[in-house]
Design an enzyme around this catalytic site. Structure first.
Site, PDB file in Angstrom:
ATOM      1  N   LYS A  88       0.841  -1.203   0.000  1.00 43.65           N
ATOM      2  CA  LYS A  88       0.000   0.000   0.000  1.00 43.65           C
ATOM      3  C   LYS A  88       0.878   1.256   0.000  1.00 43.65           C
ATOM      4  O   LYS A  88       2.093   1.172   0.244  1.00 43.65           O
ATOM      5  CB  LYS A  88      -0.927  -0.030   1.215  1.00 43.65           C
ATOM      6  CG  LYS A  88      -0.202  -0.016   2.554  1.00 43.65           C
ATOM      7  CD  LYS A  88      -1.160  -0.293   3.719  1.00 43.65           C
ATOM      8  CE  LYS A  88      -0.412  -0.289   5.039  1.00 43.65           C
ATOM      9  NZ  LYS A  88      -1.258  -0.726   6.160  1.00 43.65           N
ATOM     10  N   TYR A 100      16.599  30.065   8.940  1.00 45.32           N
ATOM     11  CA  TYR A 100      15.420  30.776   9.425  1.00 45.32           C
ATOM     12  C   TYR A 100      15.465  30.972  10.937  1.00 45.32           C
ATOM     13  O   TYR A 100      15.866  30.060  11.678  1.00 45.32           O
ATOM     14  CB  TYR A 100      14.154  29.983   9.097  1.00 45.32           C
ATOM     15  CG  TYR A 100      13.696  30.113   7.659  1.00 45.32           C
ATOM     16  CD1 TYR A 100      13.426  31.363   7.095  1.00 45.32           C
ATOM     17  CD2 TYR A 100      13.516  28.986   6.872  1.00 45.32           C
ATOM     18  CE1 TYR A 100      13.000  31.487   5.785  1.00 45.32           C
ATOM     19  CE2 TYR A 100      13.076  29.082   5.556  1.00 45.32           C
ATOM     20  CZ  TYR A 100      12.824  30.336   5.022  1.00 45.32           C
ATOM     21  OH  TYR A 100      12.390  30.446   3.725  1.00 45.32           O
TER      22      TYR A 100
HETATM   23  C1  LIG Z   1      -0.539  -1.750   6.832  1.00 48.94           C
HETATM   24  C2  LIG Z   1      -1.190  -3.023   7.199  1.00 48.94           C
HETATM   25  C3  LIG Z   1      -0.436  -4.208   7.234  1.00 48.94           C
HETATM   26  C4  LIG Z   1       1.073  -4.219   7.157  1.00 48.94           C
HETATM   27  O1  LIG Z   1       1.557  -3.730   8.389  1.00 48.94           O
HETATM   28  P1  LIG Z   1       3.122  -3.650   8.723  1.00 48.94           P
HETATM   29  O2  LIG Z   1       3.147  -3.250  10.150  1.00 48.94           O
HETATM   30  O3  LIG Z   1       3.669  -2.607   7.809  1.00 48.94           O
HETATM   31  O4  LIG Z   1       3.708  -4.986   8.465  1.00 48.94           O
HETATM   32  C5  LIG Z   1      -1.117  -5.404   7.423  1.00 48.94           C
HETATM   33  N1  LIG Z   1      -2.472  -5.414   7.601  1.00 48.94           N
HETATM   34  C6  LIG Z   1      -3.215  -4.292   7.612  1.00 48.94           C
HETATM   35  C7  LIG Z   1      -4.672  -4.384   7.802  1.00 48.94           C
HETATM   36  C8  LIG Z   1      -2.605  -3.059   7.411  1.00 48.94           C
HETATM   37  O5  LIG Z   1      -3.348  -1.947   7.423  1.00 48.94           O
END
Ligand SMILES: *Cc1c(COP(=O)(O)O)cnc(C)c1O
Length: 344
Positions: free
Chosen positions: A33, A242
């Site tokens: 994702k 800054y």
């Molecule tokens: C993002 C996510 C994962 C992966 O999680 P990690 O901690 O990056 O391994 C797995 N299952 C769900 C439902 C997620 O939202």
């Protein structure tokens, strides 16, 4: 060249997947994702397919469509947000498998795409996504008659192995799914490392593939080299950046590098962050600005062409700690201006 180089080691991603896969006897998926945690889902996805990964997870149907175009037909692509209003075309055309979160989503899915595959997301206690135990027991028989290909849930505290929430959610997930003979998935990276009780039929690691905690033994995946645009001498008592937030305590040599908070180099890390010239640490001085960072290279003895933020000397989690955040956020904010260079 004023563009920073983000080097991404695809071989390390594959080896991290293999190492996590080796902890279980079940299937191991891959979460890609948010554009493969900022690294580039199409390229990462293709490398994982070549390594034998058959199950991918994304957050949204649009991400699924992009991934499908990159990896072709064959691998399963699950969508965590399920089947939302407006997703039907993408789910059908890209042959996605939504993980339905509610009765509303289930009705939408079976009406719009009868016979199309889906999984069901259950809430075992995190209270974020999925059907709650009461809702699930009310619709369970009807839902199962539709032939879900997966029942999944997600752990809230799996990065803390001793947290009582882990066993509590494990128990809740068993209660909701035992005896149903449908493939089950509970573990992300943290859950995968909690041991076989948490593995069920498929694990779904994300951050561990990309070299992040809680997978302590992960191979580092990203190297970020930022080009030096200009170098100057600053006299004792002069200030840099800054709000004059840093004042030279001695005659100093200051390098200005191309990269700033618009590239995901979080502004809050400024006072605690370090860049590296080879093995020599060069502290960030002054504020991180939108496109530029200033660093103290006085002890270096020469003017470098680049300074490194992430790589051999510093992990994504070290940088995250300097910014008061987590490796996940450092990865997913990695700038679009970087030139992404992939190696096998
Ligand atoms: C993002 C996510 C994962 C992966 O999680 P990690 O901690 O990056 O391994 C797995 N299952 C769900 C439902 C997620 O939202």
């Amino acid at each position: 060249m004023t563009t920073a180089t983000l080097s991404i080691d695809l071989g390390a991603i594959v080896r991290n997947w293999q190492a996590l896969d080796a902890t279980s006897t079940c299937e191991t998926g891959a979460v890609v994702k948010a554009n493969g945690y900022g690294l580039g889902a199409p390229v990462v996805g293709r490398a994982l397919v070549r390594a034998g990964v058959r199950n991918f997870f994304v957050a949204t149907a649009a991400e699924g469509a992009t991934l499908r175009a990159a990896i072709g037909n064959g691998p399963v692509i699950y969508v965590f947000s399920g089947h939302m209003d407006g997703d039907t075309g993408a789910i059908r055309d890209a042959a996605l498998t939504p993980l339905l979160n509610s009765v509303d989503q289930m009705l939408r899915h079976v009406e719009a795409l009868p016979g199309a595959p889906f999984g069901i997301q259950l809430d075992s206690g995190m209270n974020r996504l999925g059907m709650e135990p009461g809702e699930w027991s009310a619709v369970r028989d009807i839902a199962i008659a539709q032939g879900p290909v997966m029942l999944m849930s997600h752990l809230a505290c799996s990065d803390e192995p001793d947290h009582p929430m882990n066993a509590q959610q494990l128990g809740a997930f068993h209660e909701m799914t035992d005896g149903l003979d449908i493939p089950r998935s509970l573990a992300a990276t943290g859950g995968t490392l909690l041991g076989t009780d948490y593995h069920f039929d498929m694990t779904r690691p994300g951050v561990g593939l990309y070299g992040g905690l809680p997978f302590i033994e992960a191979e580092p995946v990203v190297t970020l080299d930022l080009p030096v645009i200009q170098v100057r001498d600053v006299a004792i008592g002069e200030s840099v950046g800054y709000a004059n937030s840093w004042t030279a305590p001695r005659a100093s040599r200051i390098a200005t590098i191309s990269g700033g908070y618009a590239d995901g180099l979080i502004r809050a890390m400024g006072p605690r962050a370090t860049l590296y010239a080879g093995d020599v640490p060069c502290p960030v001085v002054g504020r991180v600005s939108m496109d530029l960072i200033t660093a103290d290279i006085t002890t270096l003895g020469h003017d470098p062409s680049h300074l490194q933020l992430m790589g051999r000397h510093q992990s994504i989690d070290t940088v995250a700690a300097a910014a008061g955040t987590i490796g996940y956020e450092i990865l997913t904010q990695l700038g679009l201006r970087y030139e992404r260079v992939f190696s096998e």
